[in-house]
Design a protein around this motif. Structure first.
Motif, PDB file in Angstrom:
ATOM      1  N   SER A 155       6.280  -1.273  -6.801  1.00 40.09           N
ATOM      2  CA  SER A 155       4.927  -1.702  -6.447  1.00 40.09           C
ATOM      3  C   SER A 155       4.922  -2.392  -5.088  1.00 40.09           C
ATOM      4  N   ASN A 156       3.716  -2.615  -4.554  1.00 37.57           N
ATOM      5  CA  ASN A 156       3.602  -3.363  -3.303  1.00 37.57           C
ATOM      6  C   ASN A 156       4.186  -4.751  -3.445  1.00 37.57           C
ATOM      7  N   GLU A 157       3.918  -5.409  -4.575  1.00 37.36           N
ATOM      8  CA  GLU A 157       4.399  -6.775  -4.775  1.00 37.36           C
ATOM      9  C   GLU A 157       5.924  -6.816  -4.819  1.00 37.36           C
ATOM     10  N   THR A 209      -0.065  -3.617  -7.410  1.00 38.09           N
ATOM     11  CA  THR A 209      -0.857  -2.699  -6.598  1.00 38.09           C
ATOM     12  C   THR A 209       0.014  -1.590  -6.027  1.00 38.09           C
ATOM     13  N   VAL A 210      -0.631  -0.468  -5.765  1.00 34.17           N
ATOM     14  CA  VAL A 210       0.032   0.679  -5.160  1.00 34.17           C
ATOM     15  C   VAL A 210      -0.895   1.267  -4.101  1.00 34.17           C
ATOM     16  N   GLU A 211      -0.309   2.022  -3.183  1.00 36.31           N
ATOM     17  CA  GLU A 211      -1.070   2.711  -2.139  1.00 36.31           C
ATOM     18  C   GLU A 211      -0.829   4.203  -2.287  1.00 36.31           C
ATOM     19  N   SER A 218      -4.011   6.288   1.620  1.00 34.65           N
ATOM     20  CA  SER A 218      -4.156   4.891   2.038  1.00 34.65           C
ATOM     21  C   SER A 218      -5.109   4.080   1.180  1.00 34.65           C
ATOM     22  N   MET A 219      -5.413   4.550  -0.020  1.00 35.38           N
ATOM     23  CA  MET A 219      -6.205   3.770  -0.964  1.00 35.38           C
ATOM     24  C   MET A 219      -5.277   2.830  -1.732  1.00 35.38           C
ATOM     25  N   VAL A 220      -5.642   1.552  -1.781  1.00 37.42           N
ATOM     26  CA  VAL A 220      -4.848   0.539  -2.480  1.00 37.42           C
ATOM     27  C   VAL A 220      -5.613   0.114  -3.723  1.00 37.42           C
ATOM     28  N   VAL A 277      -9.080  -5.738  -3.991  1.00 39.83           N
ATOM     29  CA  VAL A 277      -8.384  -4.887  -4.947  1.00 39.83           C
ATOM     30  C   VAL A 277      -8.964  -5.021  -6.345  1.00 39.83           C
ATOM     31  N   ALA A 278      -9.765  -6.069  -6.566  1.00 45.99           N
ATOM     32  CA  ALA A 278     -10.402  -6.253  -7.873  1.00 45.99           C
ATOM     33  C   ALA A 278     -11.561  -5.290  -8.084  1.00 45.99           C
TER      34      ALA A 278
END
Length: 798
Positions: free
Chosen positions: A157-159, A522-524, A528-530, A595-596
């Motif tokens: 994941s991004n995190e 989160t992922v992209e 480029s949609m997160v 992102v919410a």
């Protein structure tokens, strides 16, 4: 195991075959009810992101936002099977090494952290704190941080990726080989200097507006099945779809949408490609240059086919490229492409007739020696008609793993820009290392040379995914320590260093409970949609940790007393990690708020705004000659006079339909008509006859490379390896007569990865050239080659 047979598939892609495959996948993993409920949460605003490919989600309010292969990935992760300490007590690592890749992953979810015990040759349970302490001792005991190598899979994941790159850079190195190095590295390497960004410029909405979609070196029916819905809709509204692929791939021919009641009820389907060109393997650059040459010829004949205003206002270098295109002879273009001049002109006329066009490509483009040049030539063609930065037009590299693009955005890159390092230093109060690190191929070589002592993998299956399998295995075994963060057992865990750890982590489908409550990551996606991903299933074991928690706890153990970063505080609530991401990356302003929202948000793409982040401030044309010195050219010259009538083929590796990357879900390749087996090689019927062989015969494949042995005399049409040099071979493959250009072969990886030399890489990108391997076919000699990959004999023992 299913019956082994070759049987031509007559149906369309998708449809009832796909639904039946999903049913079987759920039943096989013993989760029919739980699995069905889990699938309904895939790619939903309150659910999890599919752990498969990075294709974007179309409708966040749809009940069904998954595809056949995504369902297989979800089923494999949500399986009821467990690979706990009992499994490791039953088998030595030597015994596990003899099992097939399919068998290893089919044992189920890992449940406990495990450490290798050399005396018993088994993995034994270990407490998490002891595991982190062991890794920290090895890392802190190295005289140079650059002796540690940190691999990353595109599923992180991004995190997790952000914490990982931060930890590694605080530790002191930029050694970040990752899966991008093996797939779409040439896409970024080609696009960044040309248009200022290394990502695709289109969105799903552009597919609704495109008059033509060109697909190069991609098989969406297997690798990105949800893309077929976009192509189906485009075809039905009259858009032209032009496909370039050496194989006839069913997903590019016809598609039956499982969500279309009419097509399912009537057994109907939608044609996908309006034009299908079976070019020679590696002939894409020649084809695209030929299309550009046709445009210039029509322009110079008085027609207005170029966007002169766009070229003048937004680009540099056009005149030099135009001169280069004019100078390229048609006979060279035809010879190297494998298409006729008429076919190339027909494809170009479709492009001219389209007001807006999208160019899509996959690893059939990127895993070649001249991949960067090919991508820039495609860019030239797009720029010639202004097909970037407006609706229905642009660049569309279709990436694989679900967050491979996001990992790079988060800083997983062995060549980090100075601006990123500056910002990390400012936000976290340390001086990041500035020297570039190792990419994947360089990391393997460093381990072989004794310069890489510790190998840590955040996901993936490094031993199976990488080229030159025998060299890679030697490299891993020379390490003092190998560590793998993973959900399931795979080949990399049984090809290990002197000491080794397996660290089991939560899957994408599982609830991630931290001090602050259940967490989302989160992922992209590829456009480029997160967006947020939240698991819904209980963890497979109480002993699992999340990837962010594993990274943070390792960082806390390794950097104790010398890091200002509050590692353990950050993982109490992942919103805190996202706040730090926002502090480092301007494009993530108001990250937690945006992102919410259902569907998340799109990161800015300057090229799609016609803002060119290049040194000149404009998009750039690049001249590239049609290659005439490829590995196959050199191999054929090398064979001249060495062996009478020897045929050098160009092999490209590919996935089966029951496979995602190196994960094998089953032994069938439904659309290509292969069932119950994987050791096959697709070959033109006339090439079989030229070899003096017949369909169904068994052969061995041998690479012809500069460091290989000189071939000695053998039967007509064949060559036998001589004495000396490096022999790269893969044994016992069944010849399957197939619709493929003469002189070309296709076979599955990872079985054929031993054939890819470590030195065979893309110019200016370093990607292994797995789609263009010069090989000879040798009649199977009845036994495996000395030193062959240990699991070859067991590959079909499912």
């Amino acid at each position: 195991m299913n019956e082994q047979k070759i049987e031509f598939y007559k149906g369309p892609a998708g449809g009832w075959g796909a639904l039946n495959s999903v049913k079987n996948a759920l039943l096989r993993q013993d989760i029919p009810i739980k699995g069905a409920k889990t699938l309904l949460s895939a790619n939903q605003p309150d659910g999890f992101d599919c752990p498969g490919c990075a294709w974007p989600d179309r409708n966040h309010h749809s009940t069904f936002e998954f595809c056949e292969n995504g369902a297989k990935a979800v089923a494999a992760e949500a399986t009821a099977r467990r690979a706990g300490p009992e499994l490791f007590a039953k088998y030595t690592v030597t015994e596990l090494l003899q099992q097939s890749d399919f068998w290893l992953e089919d044992q189920g979810r890992l449940t406990h952290p495990m450490v290798y015990d050399a005396e018993s040759d088994k993995y034994l349970p270990i407490h998490w704190d002891s595991a982190f302490a062991l890794i920290a001792r090895h890392l802190n005991g190295l005289p140079d941080p650059n002796q540690a190598i940190f691999y990353t899979s595109g599923r992180a994941s991004n995190e997790a990726a952000f914490l990982y790159q931060l930890f590694v850079r605080e530790y002191g190195t930029n050694n970040f080989p990752d899966c991008s190095n093996m797939c779409h590295e040439p896409s970024g390497s080609g696009m960044r200097p040309q248009i200022g960004v290394g990502k695709g410029t289109v969105t799903l909405q552009d597919f609704e507006a495109a008059d033509a979609i060109f697909i190069f070196g991609q098989n969406p029916g297997t690798n990105h099945p949800r893309m077929l819905a976009e192509l189906r809709d485009a075809s039905r509204r009259g858009a032209r779809i032009v496909s370039f692929n050496p194989l006839r791939e069913r997903g590019l021919e016809r598609f039956q949408d499982p969500q279309s009641k009419m097509e399912m009820a009537t057994l109907g389907s939608t044609p996908i490609s309006s034009h299908y060109f079976q070019l020679r393997v590696g002939g894409d650059l020649a084809v695209v240059k030929g299309m550009a040459k046709h445009l210039l010829e029509r322009q110079e004949a008085g027609e207005s086919v170029l966007d002169a205003e766009f070229i003048a206002q937004h680009t540099v270098g056009f005149d030099a490229v135009a001169d280069d295109i004019r100078a390229e002879p048609w006979d060279v273009i035809v010879e190297e492409s494998g298409l006729t001049q008429e076919q190339i002109r027909a494809a170009a006329d479709v492009y001219i007739g389209a007001r807006s066009a999208i160019f899509c490509w996959g690893m059939g483009i990127t895993q070649h020696m001249h991949s960067v040049a090919t991508i820039q030539m495609m860019g030239n063609l797009l720029l010639m008609r202004g097909n970037v930065g407006r609706p229905g037009a642009g660049f569309c590299p279709v990436r694989g793993h679900s967050n491979v693009q996001g990992d790079r955005t988060m800083g997983i890159w062995e060549k980090p820009p100075a601006a990123l390092l500056d910002r990390l230093g400012q936000v976290f109060g340390f001086e990041p290392p500035r020297a570039h690190g190792y990419d994947t191929v360089e990391a393997i070589q460093a381990m072989l040379d004794g310069k890489g002592k510790v190998f840590f993998a955040l996901g993936g299956n490094f031993a199976a995914a990488t080229p030159d399998t025998h060299a890679t295995w030697r490299a891993l075994r020379q390490c003092d320590l190998t560590v793998h963060v993973t959900t399931k057992l795979n080949r990399s865990h049984v090809v290990h260093g002197r000491q080794a750890l397996i660290l089991p982590c939560l899957g994408r489908t599982e609830i991630d409970m931290q001090f602050g409550g259940p967490q989302g990551v989160t992922v992209e996606d590829s456009m480029s949609m997160v967006h947020i991903s939240s698991g819904i299933n209980p963890p497979a074991s109480e002993h699992l940790l999340s990837e962010p928690a594993i990274v943070a706890r390792l960082a806390d153990a390794t950097l104790a007393g010398r890091s200002r970063t509050p590692w353990l505080w950050l993982i109490e609530d992942y919103a805190r990690i996202r706040d730090k991401i926002e502090a480092v990356f301007d494009d993530f302003k108001d990250f937690n708020t945006r992102v919410a929202q259902p569907g998340g948000f799109r990161l800015r793409n300057t090229a799609s705004e016609r803002v060119w982040a290049t040194p000149t401030g404009k998009a750039t044309f690049f001249a590239h000659p049609v290659p005439r010195d490829t590995p196959t050219h050199r191999a054929r010259r090398r064979m001249q006079g060495k062996q009478r009538d020897a045929i050098v083929f160009t092999l490209f590796t590919t996935r089966s339909h029951d496979q995602y990357n190196t994960t094998v879900y089953g032994m069938d390749d439904r659309y290509r008509g292969v069932f119950g087996q994987r050791r096959v090689v697709f070959i033109h019927p006339e090439d079989i006859r030229a070899l003096g062989m017949k369909d169904g015969d068994w052969v061995d494949l041998m690479t012809v490379w500069d460091d290989g042995p000189e071939p000695s005399a053998g039967p007509p049409g064949h060559a036998v390896p001589g004495v000396g040099g490096t022999v790269r071979r893969a044994d016992k493959f069944k010849l399957v007569a197939y619709d493929i250009p003469r002189g070309n072969l296709a076979a599955y990886y990872p079985e054929t990865n031993p054939l890819v030399p470590l030195s065979a890489t893309a110019i200016a990108a370093g990607t292994p050239t797995s789609k263009a391997i010069p090989v000879l076919l040798v009649p199977h000699r009845g036994e495996l080659a000395d030193g062959a990959v240990a699991s070859e004999a067991a590959t079909t023992a499912a």
